[in-house]
Design an enzyme around this catalytic site. Structure first.
Site, PDB file in Angstrom:
ATOM      1  NE  ARG A  59      18.042 -21.965  -2.235  1.00 44.94           N
ATOM      2  CZ  ARG A  59      18.148 -22.289  -3.517  1.00 44.94           C
ATOM      3  NH1 ARG A  59      19.088 -23.121  -3.904  1.00 44.94           N
ATOM      4  NH2 ARG A  59      17.301 -21.804  -4.391  1.00 44.94           N
ATOM      5  NE  ARG A 112      19.852 -17.747  -4.921  1.00 45.49           N
ATOM      6  CZ  ARG A 112      20.323 -18.921  -5.308  1.00 45.49           C
ATOM      7  NH1 ARG A 112      19.523 -19.824  -5.811  1.00 45.49           N
ATOM      8  NH2 ARG A 112      21.595 -19.177  -5.178  1.00 45.49           N
ATOM      9  NE  ARG A 170      14.020 -22.340  -8.771  1.00 43.75           N
ATOM     10  CZ  ARG A 170      13.661 -21.505  -7.795  1.00 43.75           C
ATOM     11  NH1 ARG A 170      13.031 -20.387  -8.069  1.00 43.75           N
ATOM     12  NH2 ARG A 170      13.937 -21.790  -6.546  1.00 43.75           N
ATOM     13  CE  LYS A 219      22.052 -28.761  -9.306  1.00 41.91           C
ATOM     14  NZ  LYS A 219      22.448 -27.693 -10.238  1.00 41.91           N
ATOM     15  NE  ARG A 250      18.887 -24.717 -15.835  1.00 40.86           N
ATOM     16  CZ  ARG A 250      18.745 -24.657 -14.510  1.00 40.86           C
ATOM     17  NH1 ARG A 250      17.984 -25.515 -13.901  1.00 40.86           N
ATOM     18  NH2 ARG A 250      19.361 -23.722 -13.826  1.00 40.86           N
TER      19      ARG A 250
END
Ligand SMILES: [Zn+2]
Length: 220
Positions: free
Chosen positions: A130, A162, A173, A17, A93
């Site tokens: 990532r 992260r 999540r 995204k 969301r």
């Protein structure tokens, strides 16, 4: 003023995204409004709101609707978004957030809501690899690292994993996303605003599919 293209891009983390928002933002010359980036900026700057938000996000939870809605409303009221449109990323969301956004956008309703669809196993693989620039937020991965070491190509910042990209936090999540977003997708389907776009394959191909879906809607 109802010209411009006003988009919401939905998709699980790891669906690509962020990358597609940047590409669409360039294509249509519209601001990419990421509530995640706005939150991270507040956290980095250590504002009062940023410190509260950090506590909540570190637990893998989400910040309240009133707060995010207020931030989004303020941002959409700025000239660039009012005149040219925008691409919203990370909001809404949930159905209550979509209702909030509907109120915010009464005068200039959304053009289209796009669900970027990628299978779960691909999403998990992408998330594990990532990496992100801690300063400017540029995205990298183990497959597409920066040119020199783990130093950002754009700004020279440190490229890191992260803190919230641990397997536990990722799973939490994804579960939360499924639970909250399935009704949201249905809500937009009922309003004939939703289109699904296949998020697999090279980024350019995905962008082509997205712009085709948007042009199709605009010419309808
Ligand atoms: Zn950077």
């Amino acid at each position: 003023m109802t010209t411009g293209v006003r988009l919401v891009l939905l998709g699980r983390q790891g669906a690509g995204k962020g990358t597609q928002c940047v590409r669409l933002s360039r294509h249509y010359v519209i601001p990419h409004i990421s509530t995640g980036d706005m939150l991270r900026a507040a956290v980095r700057e250590g504002t009062e709101f940023g410190r509260k938000a950090k506590e909540i996000m570190d637990r893998g939870e989400l910040v309240s609707d009133e707060v995010i809605g207020g931030v989004v409303d303020e941002r959409l009221s700025q000239d660039d978004a009012r005149h040219r449109g925008y691409i919203l990323d990370g909001f809404p969301r949930t159905v209550p957030q979509a209702e909030l956004l509907e109120k915010i956008t009464t005068d200039a309703p959304l053009t289209l809501v796009i669900d970027l669809v990628v299978p779960t196993d691909v999403v998990l693989e992408r998330l594990a690899s990532r990496r992100v620039c801690g300063d400017c937020g540029a995205n990298y991965s183990l497959e597409t690292p920066p040119k020199y070491g783990w130093v950002c190509d754009n700004c020279g910042g440190d490229v890191i994993q992260r803190a919230d990209d641990t397997p536990e936090a990722i799973q939490k999540r994804l579960d939360l996303y499924e639970r909250e977003t399935a009704p949201l997708i249905e809500w937009y389907q009922e309003r004939h605003l939703l289109v699904e776009v296949d998020g697999l394959g090279p980024a350019e191909d995905v962008t082509d599919r997205l712009t085709q879906a948007i042009e199709h809607r605009r010419s309808a």
